[in-house]
Design an enzyme around this catalytic site. Structure first.
Site, short mmCIF file in Angstrom:
data_model
loop_
_atom_site.label_atom_id
_atom_site.label_comp_id
_atom_site.label_asym_id
_atom_site.label_seq_id
_atom_site.Cartn_x
_atom_site.Cartn_y
_atom_site.Cartn_z
N HIS A 187 14.91 56.62 9.97
CA HIS A 187 15.07 55.25 9.56
C HIS A 187 15.16 54.30 10.60
CE1 HIS A 187 16.73 56.50 5.53
NE2 HIS A 187 17.05 57.43 6.09
N HIS A 200 10.06 63.60 5.21
CA HIS A 200 10.08 62.25 4.74
C HIS A 200 9.00 61.50 5.66
CE1 HIS A 200 13.19 62.79 1.69
NE2 HIS A 200 13.53 63.64 2.61
N LEU A 201 7.76 61.30 5.36
CA LEU A 201 6.74 60.52 6.04
C LEU A 201 6.71 59.30 5.87
CD1 LEU A 201 3.93 63.36 6.44
CD2 LEU A 201 5.90 62.67 7.99
N ARG A 202 7.27 58.65 4.81
CA ARG A 202 7.71 57.36 4.30
C ARG A 202 6.39 56.43 4.00
NH1 ARG A 202 12.87 58.31 3.62
NH2 ARG A 202 14.02 58.67 5.55
N ASP A 257 13.34 64.64 -4.80
CA ASP A 257 14.00 64.52 -3.78
C ASP A 257 14.82 63.33 -3.61
OD1 ASP A 257 15.16 66.29 -1.52
OD2 ASP A 257 14.37 64.38 -0.24
N ASN A 294 9.98 60.25 -2.29
CA ASN A 294 10.65 58.89 -2.43
C ASN A 294 10.06 57.85 -1.64
OD1 ASN A 294 11.57 60.64 -0.23
ND2 ASN A 294 13.71 59.85 -0.49
N GLY A 306 20.39 60.23 6.54
CA GLY A 306 19.10 61.22 7.08
C GLY A 306 19.30 61.02 8.57
N HIS A 336 16.44 68.87 -5.17
CA HIS A 336 17.84 68.22 -4.15
C HIS A 336 18.95 68.30 -5.27
CE1 HIS A 336 19.61 64.50 -1.99
NE2 HIS A 336 20.36 64.55 -2.74
N ASP A 359 14.14 68.43 6.68
CA ASP A 359 14.61 67.31 6.10
C ASP A 359 14.43 66.01 6.94
OD1 ASP A 359 15.24 65.52 4.05
OD2 ASP A 359 17.41 66.23 3.86
O1 DOR Z 1 19.76 62.56 4.10
C1 DOR Z 1 18.83 62.25 3.43
N1 DOR Z 1 17.96 61.36 3.48
N2 DOR Z 1 18.76 63.05 2.19
C2 DOR Z 1 17.91 62.73 1.15
O2 DOR Z 1 17.74 63.48 0.31
C3 DOR Z 1 16.70 61.61 1.27
C4 DOR Z 1 16.63 61.28 2.79
C5 DOR Z 1 15.98 60.14 3.07
O3 DOR Z 1 14.99 59.87 1.98
O4 DOR Z 1 16.31 59.25 3.92
ZN ZN Z 2 16.96 65.86 -0.43
#
Ligand code: DOR
Ligand code: ZN
Length: 415
Positions: A299, A63-65, A153, A95, A314, A180, A295
């Site tokens: 955050h 996840h590079l946000r 995801d 996402n 996450g 997912h 994964d």
């Molecule tokens: O723990 C998680 N964080 N699981 C996910 O499927 C999404 C991810 C996130 O985007 O923070």
């Molecule tokens: Zn996931």
């Protein structure tokens, strides 16, 4: 740019070979591999004495946000964190905000990567608009704009017809569906409880059936439980085209070794029982689990330092993946270094159908990682390049470190 890497031990899963060789790089590619290669005038020499050289790691799930959550991570910080972790190519999840659900969003992300990324970023495209599960995206257009897979995801696509559609369009494009697996009919009834393994295995079994019916290719993301692994093992035995990944936090940690009440260990799917952890290790050893994927889910601390029920899911894992995997799998005697490199580089390249990467070969991109297996360290997330300092692994003593990462012949990380 001409580089000569001397005296390292090359670990190459493509031909199952490990040996001391020098590597010559010209511009973006490997041009020569051999013993005692001679230095030319304009060569930049990298001394790899006592280091192992592997194909750069490839992560099928990060996840590079960006766009939308730059307080958590950016392409600039995220790809530098990846380089520090030994990664030269990552697949980023959709996402974001907006979600990666139209060609226009994908194109602007790729423009940003051209400007800010130090490694290769390959996007996934959302199966449904905003990953909300209600409206299908234009899958054919997303593939045309360069996504390597379809995925929702973060949220499971509960609509079975939409999953059939995703497999149909992925098959036409010769691409993957990544899933997912979380049965929301189960998890939406829960508040702050750890969701049961059945929520995962229900969806894994459902998607295997749909994949088989559509004769597609399924890649199950972050497998965490015995039942899901058993379902995948049985599907593989039947010749169904299913692959899967496991994350370091799922094979290095269990409910017995972490404080499950601490929000730093809150992740989706959850950290499971010791029995599940052992099953994941066994499945990595026997090939049921094809690859390691982090994964990486950075955050900002504010969203973690909350009451459990409202804290984000996450773990920021890209910078600790190699040392945690090396410690949990190789130091412990479960697998060889060569097998670990297969899980981190070679198999991910095969599954993603990424060309000219994932092996140390003449003509391939000079995407390489130099590893110091004598290094030891204690994990301290305050030293992370990633904006996400969220990890339950702080204080863990690990072995092995990334000494240097080269992407397309450029040094993008040096310890
Ligand atoms: O723990 C998680 N964080 N699981 C996910 O499927 C999404 C991810 C996130 O985007 O923070
Ligand atoms: Zn996931």
């Amino acid at each position: 740019m001409k580089i000569l890497i001397k005296n390292g031990i090359v670990v190459n899963p493509q031909n199952n070979h490990e040996g001391q060789y020098d590597i010559r790089i010209e511009d973006e590619r490997i041009t020569e591999i051999g013993e005692n290669l001679s230095e030319k005038d304009d060569d930049q020499v990298i001394d790899a004495t006592n280091l192992f050289i592997a194909p750069g790691f490839i992560d099928l799930h990060v996840h590079l946000r960006e766009p939308g959550f730059s307080e958590k991570e950016t392409i600039y910080t995220g790809t530098r964190a990846c380089a520090k972790g030994g990664y030269t190519r990552v697949v980023c999840m959709p996402n974001t905000k907006p979600a990666l659900d139209t060609p226009a969003v994908i194109e602007s992300l790729m423009d940003l990567c051209k400007k800010d990324a130090v490694i290769t970023v390959v996007p996934t495209g959302a199966i449904t608009k905003s990953i909300a599960g209600d409206v299908l995206t234009a899958h054919d257009q997303l593939f045309e704009s360069g996504v390597c897979a379809l995925s929702d995801d973060g949220r499971t696509t509960m609509n079975v017809d939409y999953m059939h559609a995703a497999f149909k369009s992925s098959k036409l494009a010769d691409k993957l569906v990544m899933t997912h697996s979380e049965d929301h009919e189960i998890t939406e009834r829960l508040s702050d409880e750890i969701y049961p393994t059945q929520a995962e295995s229900n969806i894994v079994k459902r998607d295997i059936e749909i994949c088989a019916a559509e004769n597609g290719r399924l890649h199950v993301s972050h497998v965490s439980s015995i039942d899901a692994i058993e379902a995948i093992r049985a599907a593989k035995a039947k010749g169904i085209q299913v692959t899967c990944e496991a994350a370091p936090h799922h094979f290095a940690l269990s409910e017995d070794s972490v404080d499950m009440q601490n929000t730093m260990s809150k992740v989706n799917p959850p950290i499971r029982s010791e029995k599940d952890r052992i099953a994941i290790v066994k499945a990595l050893v026997d090939g049921t689990i094809d690859v390691i994927a982090t994964d990486h889910a950075p955050h900002e601390l504010e969203s973690k330092l909350r009451p459990y029920a409202s804290a984000s899911f996450g773990i920021s894992g890209i910078e600790t993946a190699f040392s945690v995997s090396y410690t949990a799998l190789v130091k412990s005697g479960e697998i060889s270094l060569l097998k670990l490199i297969e899980l981190l580089s070679y198999r991910p390249a095969q599954i993603g159908k990424f060309k000219e990467v994932g092996a140390v070969e003449v003509g391939y991109f000079a995407d390489l990682v130099l590893l110091d297996l004598n290094a030891e360290q204690v994990i301290d997330s305050s030293t992370f390049i990633s904006k996400g300092k969220n990890t339950p692994l702080n204080g863990m003593h690990t072995y092995g470190a990334v000494a240097m990462t080269l992407h397309h012949g450029n040094v993008v990380y040096k310890r």
